[in-house]
Design a protein around this motif. Structure first.
Motif, mmCIF file in Angstrom:
data_model
loop_
_atom_site.group_PDB
_atom_site.id
_atom_site.type_symbol
_atom_site.label_atom_id
_atom_site.label_comp_id
_atom_site.label_asym_id
_atom_site.label_seq_id
_atom_site.Cartn_x
_atom_site.Cartn_y
_atom_site.Cartn_z
ATOM 1 N N VAL A 142 -8.774 -3.575 3.589
ATOM 2 C CA VAL A 142 -7.621 -3.607 4.500
ATOM 3 C C VAL A 142 -8.088 -3.681 5.952
ATOM 4 N N MET A 143 -9.099 -2.910 6.312
ATOM 5 C CA MET A 143 -9.599 -2.909 7.681
ATOM 6 C C MET A 143 -10.157 -4.282 8.071
ATOM 7 N N LEU A 144 -10.821 -4.944 7.111
ATOM 8 C CA LEU A 144 -11.348 -6.284 7.386
ATOM 9 C C LEU A 144 -10.208 -7.277 7.617
ATOM 10 N N ALA A 145 -9.120 -7.109 6.899
ATOM 11 C CA ALA A 145 -7.969 -7.995 7.084
ATOM 12 C C ALA A 145 -7.367 -7.816 8.471
ATOM 13 N N ILE A 146 -7.279 -6.580 8.924
ATOM 14 C CA ILE A 146 -6.747 -6.308 10.265
ATOM 15 C C ILE A 146 -7.662 -6.901 11.334
ATOM 16 N N LEU A 147 -8.965 -6.731 11.151
ATOM 17 C CA LEU A 147 -9.931 -7.268 12.105
ATOM 18 C C LEU A 147 -9.833 -8.786 12.193
ATOM 19 N N SER A 148 -9.616 -9.432 11.042
ATOM 20 C CA SER A 148 -9.538 -10.896 11.034
ATOM 21 C C SER A 148 -8.358 -11.403 11.867
ATOM 22 N N PHE A 149 -7.271 -10.650 11.897
ATOM 23 C CA PHE A 149 -6.105 -11.056 12.682
ATOM 24 C C PHE A 149 -6.427 -11.091 14.173
ATOM 25 N N PHE A 150 -7.106 -10.057 14.661
ATOM 26 C CA PHE A 150 -7.446 -10.010 16.087
ATOM 27 C C PHE A 150 -8.461 -11.095 16.444
ATOM 28 N N ASN A 197 -0.716 -15.153 7.867
ATOM 29 C CA ASN A 197 -0.028 -14.723 6.646
ATOM 30 C C ASN A 197 -0.887 -13.792 5.809
ATOM 31 N N ALA A 198 -2.206 -13.947 5.939
ATOM 32 C CA ALA A 198 -3.115 -13.103 5.163
ATOM 33 C C ALA A 198 -3.079 -11.643 5.616
ATOM 34 N N THR A 199 -2.513 -11.398 6.795
ATOM 35 C CA THR A 199 -2.400 -10.018 7.265
ATOM 36 C C THR A 199 -1.115 -9.339 6.769
ATOM 37 N N ARG A 200 -0.228 -10.102 6.142
ATOM 38 C CA ARG A 200 1.038 -9.556 5.644
ATOM 39 C C ARG A 200 0.856 -8.343 4.732
ATOM 40 N N PRO A 201 -0.150 -8.350 3.847
ATOM 41 C CA PRO A 201 -0.315 -7.206 2.936
ATOM 42 C C PRO A 201 -0.572 -5.873 3.624
ATOM 43 N N VAL A 202 -1.064 -5.917 4.878
ATOM 44 C CA VAL A 202 -1.266 -4.657 5.592
ATOM 45 C C VAL A 202 0.071 -3.945 5.779
ATOM 46 N N MET A 203 1.116 -4.726 6.104
ATOM 47 C CA MET A 203 2.461 -4.150 6.236
ATOM 48 C C MET A 203 2.959 -3.646 4.881
ATOM 49 N N VAL A 204 2.666 -4.429 3.825
ATOM 50 C CA VAL A 204 3.060 -4.009 2.482
ATOM 51 C C VAL A 204 2.357 -2.719 2.105
ATOM 52 N N LEU A 205 1.090 -2.606 2.492
ATOM 53 C CA LEU A 205 0.311 -1.406 2.188
ATOM 54 C C LEU A 205 0.970 -0.163 2.761
ATOM 55 N N VAL A 206 1.332 -0.230 4.041
ATOM 56 C CA VAL A 206 1.968 0.919 4.690
ATOM 57 C C VAL A 206 3.267 1.282 3.976
ATOM 58 N N VAL A 260 -15.138 -17.918 10.409
ATOM 59 C CA VAL A 260 -15.576 -16.520 10.467
ATOM 60 C C VAL A 260 -14.426 -15.584 10.103
ATOM 61 N N ASP A 261 -13.226 -15.892 10.645
ATOM 62 C CA ASP A 261 -12.041 -15.102 10.316
ATOM 63 C C ASP A 261 -11.764 -15.168 8.811
ATOM 64 N N LEU A 262 -11.907 -16.370 8.244
ATOM 65 C CA LEU A 262 -11.659 -16.558 6.820
ATOM 66 C C LEU A 262 -12.663 -15.778 5.979
ATOM 67 N N ILE A 263 -13.918 -15.784 6.388
ATOM 68 C CA ILE A 263 -14.947 -15.052 5.645
ATOM 69 C C ILE A 263 -14.621 -13.558 5.609
ATOM 70 N N LEU A 264 -14.120 -13.033 6.733
ATOM 71 C CA LEU A 264 -13.716 -11.625 6.759
ATOM 72 C C LEU A 264 -12.616 -11.354 5.736
ATOM 73 N N VAL A 265 -11.648 -12.290 5.655
ATOM 74 C CA VAL A 265 -10.576 -12.134 4.672
ATOM 75 C C VAL A 265 -11.145 -12.130 3.259
#
Length: 299
Positions: free
Chosen positions: A133-141, A106-115, A282-287
């Protein structure tokens, strides 16, 4: 100022996710969702009624609900359908997935909002915000890698698909919110969209759940269901107020609100005893680092 309200909304939203996860544990999804919409509407009905009967009492306050016509209500009904679609996907997905997986997705949702915000509202990000934004995308992968350790295949798990669909419809709702807040009073939108959701949920409950209620997971009452509505209503109230500021950016507000993952992650670790926490941390820290960059970029 609007950014501080966005952070407050994120904290409240985190507790909303926790109580939602607790309520859905071994429980029927649709009745829980219906009660959520019912209690949320009951929270706002007194403000609607008081504003109509004795407008002078609430007039000039944040809780006043101005009288509006069909030209406004038709947009609010659309909002109700969008939000309910997101919730149906999200509730089913959350029931069947660990909270420590759902939160970061769910934390990656704002990337779609950004676009969408860049395309529709002409919002532009500075360097700090782009890093966030890039860190949020990386956390998803990275999260998809963590999920595989628990036997969750992101490409073939239908509940992951449900959460992704919840994120997409939620992003559409966020962009639509910015459009609504440019034209309409926040309390009008929040109070009436909750009321309309109750009427939408009635046929869904009657046609999809009631006939098969004895063949599926039974419904049980839990006081956490009431807390879902309270924390969601508070989170949305602060969120809509943040968007009502002229200089607010939906791309940033949406990203900050996903900081709710911190609250849900901690509760998932401490109370739901979820697994594989080190790699998820680790994913959370990136967020979180991404949130810091967004904050710095918005000062």
């Amino acid at each position: 100022m609007w950014l501080l309200f966005a952070f407050l909304s994120a904290v409240l939203l985190g507790f909303y996710d926790v109580f939602k996860k607790h309520s859905l544990k071994e429980n029927a999804v649709l009745p829980v969702l219906f009660l959520n919409t019912l209690f949320s509407s009951l929270i706002f009905l007194p403000f609607i009624g008081l504003s109509a009967i004795a407008p002078s009492i609430l007039e000039g306050t944040l809780f006043h609900v101005p009288l509006v016509g069909w030209d406004v209500h038709k947009f609010i009904i659309i909002k109700s359908f969008i939000v309910l679609s997101s919730w149906i996907f999200g509730y089913f997905g959350m029931k069947h997935l660990p909270l420590t997986i759902v939160g970061p997705i769910n934390a990656t949702r704002p990337v779609m909002v950004l676009v969408g915000a860049m395309l529709l509202f002409g919002e532009r990000l500075n360097l700090y915000q782009w890093v966030g934004v890039m860190l949020a995308i990386l956390s998803f992968f990275m999260l998809s890698r963590s999920g595989k350790k628990e036997g969750i295949d992101f490409a073939h798990n239908k509940w992951i698909f449900f959460i992704v669909m919840a994120a997409i419809t939620g992003a559409i709702s966020g962009l639509y919110d910015k459009f609504l807040m440019r034209q309409f009073n926040p309390m009008v939108v929040q109070s009436w969209y909750n009321v309309y959701q109750v009427f939408i949920m009635c046929p869904i409950l009657a046609l999809l759940w009631w006939p098969k209620r004895k063949e599926t997971t039974p419904f049980r009452w839990d006081w956490a269901i009431l807390l879902i509505s309270i924390f969601l209503s508070a989170a949305d109230f602060v969120y809509f107020y943040a968007l009502s500021f002229d200089d607010s950016m939906i791309s940033i507000v949406s990203m900050v609100r996903r900081g709710s993952v911190v609250v849900s992650f901690l509760f998932g670790a401490m109370f739901f005893r979820e697994k594989n926490l080190k790699s998820k941390a680790v994913d959370l820290i990136l967020v979180l680092i991404g949130m810091i960059f967004l904050y710095l970029g918005s000062k």
